[in-house]
Design an enzyme around this catalytic site. Sequence first.
Site, mmCIF file in Angstrom:
data_model
loop_
_atom_site.group_PDB
_atom_site.id
_atom_site.type_symbol
_atom_site.label_atom_id
_atom_site.label_comp_id
_atom_site.label_asym_id
_atom_site.label_seq_id
_atom_site.Cartn_x
_atom_site.Cartn_y
_atom_site.Cartn_z
ATOM 1 N N ARG A 197 0.822 -1.213 0.000
ATOM 2 C CA ARG A 197 0.000 0.000 0.000
ATOM 3 C C ARG A 197 0.857 1.264 0.000
ATOM 4 O O ARG A 197 0.499 2.281 -0.613
ATOM 5 C CB ARG A 197 -0.927 -0.023 1.218
ATOM 6 N N LEU A 226 -6.922 7.649 -1.488
ATOM 7 C CA LEU A 226 -6.971 6.217 -1.199
ATOM 8 C C LEU A 226 -7.984 5.996 -0.079
ATOM 9 O O LEU A 226 -7.938 6.683 0.942
ATOM 10 C CB LEU A 226 -5.606 5.687 -0.745
ATOM 11 N N SER A 227 -8.887 5.043 -0.271
ATOM 12 C CA SER A 227 -9.811 4.689 0.801
ATOM 13 C C SER A 227 -9.078 3.922 1.896
ATOM 14 O O SER A 227 -7.962 3.432 1.686
ATOM 15 C CB SER A 227 -10.968 3.839 0.257
ATOM 16 N N ALA A 228 -9.698 3.801 3.048
ATOM 17 C CA ALA A 228 -9.107 3.057 4.160
ATOM 18 C C ALA A 228 -8.976 1.583 3.798
ATOM 19 O O ALA A 228 -9.792 1.040 3.046
ATOM 20 C CB ALA A 228 -9.968 3.215 5.405
ATOM 21 N N TYR A 234 -11.392 -1.111 1.346
ATOM 22 C CA TYR A 234 -10.945 -1.897 0.187
ATOM 23 C C TYR A 234 -11.115 -3.392 0.438
ATOM 24 O O TYR A 234 -11.443 -4.153 -0.473
ATOM 25 C CB TYR A 234 -9.486 -1.583 -0.130
#
Length: 361
Positions: A38, A63-65, A69
């Site tokens: 990540r 970016l989502s948490a 995801y």
Amino acid sequence: MGGAVSAGEDNDELIDNLKEAQYIRTELVEQAFRAIDRADYYLEEFKENAYKDLAWKHGNIHLSAPCIYSEVMEALDLQPGLSFLNLGSGTGYLSSMVGLILGPFGVNHGVELHPDVIEYAKQKLDFFIRTSDSFDKFDFCEPSFVPGNCLELSPDCSQYDRVYCGAGVQKEHEDYMKSLLKVGGILVMPLEEKLTKITRTGPSAWETKKILAVSFAPLVQPRGSESGKSRLVQLPPLAVRSLQDLARIAIRGAIKKVIHQEAVSRNGDGLKATPRFKRRRVRRRRMETIVFLDKEVFASRISNPSEDNSCEGLGEEQREEEEQSPAETKPEPPVNFLREKVLSLPLPDPLKYYLLYYRDK
């Protein structure tokens, strides 16, 4: 969104925490998350936050948490050979993980509103292909990104097996999103503050499941061009792979089988994964605080006043632990068996490099 699991010291520890909290539940999803670090999708100055279960935004980059995801990947129920459409594809992090599961005969398309984010995603994709050993462990379906508003897709675009939308969908656009699905397909999107899974069970039949509460920025509404007409987004054509490309896929697959057979004959159970090096945990006298402010997430560390006077005792505890613990050594770097085998073949160098996708390492 985020803060559901503890921060990790590295990518593997973050995945361990997501598994423990039951956000990652299947082996395929776990393998994809471990294969792509990540932190590689963060700007250098923000990488210290990469392994926290928090969303990250810088300018147009987002970016989502990790927990979000994870739920998305699990809900999509991905399988090799499927077609996937990512609406609001962003950095390409999710699309690349999906590509590891789809394999070489899948379809992996993304639509992104901001051209600068598409350029960022292409750079990150190129870095992954050139430098990551994970690339040789999977048969990869490389994502293709196109610019435009996902609410302006050309009406003659193909339908997909799996669709994900990374922005909040208003109720008025629900049917539009459903129309992108093939029968039997799965759509995952934030709908009315809930991450929602919709399965198309027939031409006009649907099953809907609410997964968890989320807070996403809403979809950007289309703006007409100067001529008054909408700017239709043309998705990449579903191209047939060339014979040369198919030969490369087949040769790499045959070499992987040979490597596996050699390993089985050598140790009886195939290639074993290199054990991940675990850092020894040291108890720290501090707490991590998650602060929610106007739908943004901030993380801060604060000292616990009641324990400030125990630092000396903590030092003694650490020394005792160090004396009792045997010296830890990091394992040797994992061997890229496919690369070594290809380079050892009696083939012209240009052919070897073609089989390795001209990768740096």
